[in-house]
Design an enzyme around this catalytic site. Structure first.
Site, PDB file in Angstrom:
ATOM      1  N   GLY A  16       0.867  -1.159   0.036  1.00  0.00           N
ATOM      2  CA  GLY A  16       0.043  -0.028   0.093  1.00  0.00           C
ATOM      3  C   GLY A  16       0.949   1.282   0.076  1.00  0.00           C
ATOM      4  N   GLY A  17       2.151   1.270  -0.407  1.00  0.00           N
ATOM      5  CA  GLY A  17       2.799   2.469  -0.499  1.00  0.00           C
ATOM      6  C   GLY A  17       2.435   3.591  -1.470  1.00  0.00           C
ATOM      7  N   ASN A  44       1.107  -8.873  -0.178  1.00  0.00           N
ATOM      8  CA  ASN A  44       2.307  -8.297   0.351  1.00  0.00           C
ATOM      9  C   ASN A  44       2.069  -7.240   1.221  1.00  0.00           C
ATOM     10  OD1 ASN A  44       4.417  -5.732  -1.101  1.00  0.00           O
ATOM     11  ND2 ASN A  44       4.919  -7.320   0.683  1.00  0.00           N
ATOM     12  N   ARG A  92       6.462   5.751  -9.944  1.00  0.00           N
ATOM     13  CA  ARG A  92       5.619   5.471  -8.648  1.00  0.00           C
ATOM     14  C   ARG A  92       4.945   6.979  -8.260  1.00  0.00           C
ATOM     15  NH1 ARG A  92       5.831   0.689  -5.432  1.00  0.00           N
ATOM     16  NH2 ARG A  92       5.287   1.981  -3.742  1.00  0.00           N
ATOM     17  N   HIS A 100      11.385  -5.609   2.419  1.00  0.00           N
ATOM     18  CA  HIS A 100      10.102  -5.580   2.429  1.00  0.00           C
ATOM     19  C   HIS A 100       9.656  -6.270   1.017  1.00  0.00           C
ATOM     20  CE1 HIS A 100       6.244  -4.813   4.546  1.00  0.00           C
ATOM     21  NE2 HIS A 100       5.804  -4.312   3.378  1.00  0.00           N
ATOM     22  N   TRP A 101      10.575  -6.235   0.118  1.00  0.00           N
ATOM     23  CA  TRP A 101       9.989  -6.770  -1.447  1.00  0.00           C
ATOM     24  C   TRP A 101      10.786  -7.967  -1.581  1.00  0.00           C
ATOM     25  CZ3 TRP A 101      10.538  -1.247  -4.375  1.00  0.00           C
ATOM     26  CH2 TRP A 101       9.422  -0.661  -4.267  1.00  0.00           C
TER      27      TRP A 101
END
Length: 298
Positions: free
Chosen positions: A47-48, A115, A194, A272-273
């Site tokens: 959710g970034g 994720n 992004r 995190h990925w």
């Protein structure tokens, strides 16, 4: 196995479908091979700022599509999906829409891989609609990550919050830098892509609405999924990057203890990925876990 964004796009179809009154965008590849009981695999992104199904899972899709019918869904408020105000807690709001999407597509049961934010959505879906789910793979999931030793908010979450107040490319780069150990992955191209998505019409309002669903006292507690983890009866693979700065590794301990059929895999030198930094190993471990599922009559 090296998969580029370009080669992945050539193997993936971009589609939309109605989930009640909301249109969801999704990416589809593969037709299934009987692996994992023949269930399709649904991928739910984090959710970034600027997150989407493609940004999280695009290059990973061909790896999964060789074994499963694979659908990567833009959750409501993200990517090409509609951006309605969130009603209730986001995890429940999104999971109910994903179920409506599955209904629209005529899919009865799926494996779920989520994720971060998508991990929370997957967990809520499995708790609320257990008959629709085979197995779960949760990557540093939201709602289940109860930080025992780290500060809250964590570094990654704090940088996410910093971006929302006054969005800039520099703030976005600072946020993305917390996602990975390998800083060479934080390219100018990634930041531009992004940033464009994060500042697209409706994107900031959607992020605020989502965020408030976790801060508003009337809806926040519904997102504390660790309180309900003991009710989950699905085989669950928890995956974590050892150096995760968003949902740190100590956050896995409560979920691992409470979920009866949980196991944990930790990727070293990974943030995190995991699907990006440890792409081949992540796909191999995840596919092997899902492949052990056997469909039984219900």
């Amino acid at each position: 196995m090296t998969i580029t964004q370009e080669s992945a796009r050539r193997s993936v179809a971009v589609k939309t479908a109605e989930a009640g009154d909301v249109t969801l965008n999704y990416y589809e590849a593969g037709s299934g091979s009987g692996t994992g009981g023949g269930l399709p695999l649904v991928l739910l992104h984090g959710g970034g700022p600027g997150a989407s199904a493609w940004s999280n899972f695009g290059p990973a899709m061909p790896r999964f599509a060789s074994s499963f019918r694979t659908l990567a869904v833009d959750q409501p408020g993200f990517g090409g999906s509609d951006k309605p105000p969130v009603v209730g807690n986001y995890y429940r709001f999104s999971s109910d829409l994903v179920v409506r999407l599955l209904d629209e597509l005529g899919i009865e049961r799926v494996h779920l891989l989520g994720n971060s934010l998508g991990g929370g959505t997957a967990m809520r879906l499995a708790l609320s609609h257990p008959d629709r789910v085979g197995r779960l793979v949760l990557m540093g999931p939201g709602g289940l990550s109860l930080n025992l030793f780290h500060a809250d908010p964590t570094e990654g979450v704090q940088r996410l919050m910093d971006f929302g107040g006054d969005p800039t490319r520099e703030k976005l780069r600072a946020f993305i830098s917390t996602m990975v150990v390998d800083q060479s992955l934080v390219t100018d191209e990634l930041v531009e892509e992004r940033f464009a998505d994060a500042t697209a019409p409706g994107a900031q309002d959607a992020m605020r609405s989502m965020g408030m669903s976790f801060w508003n006292p009337d809806t926040a507690e519904d997102g504390m999924l660790w309180r309900e983890a003991h009710r989950l009866r699905k085989h669950t693979l928890l995956t974590w990057g050892r150096e995760d700065r968003v949902n740190p590794l100590d956050g896995a301990m409560v979920a691992l203890k409470l979920i009866p059929k949980a196991q944990l895999h930790v990727f070293p030198n990974c943030g995190h990925w995991a699907q990006i930094e440890a792409a081949d190993e992540f796909a191999e471990i995840t596919t092997a876990f899902l492949s052990r599922h056997v469909e039984r009559s219900r």
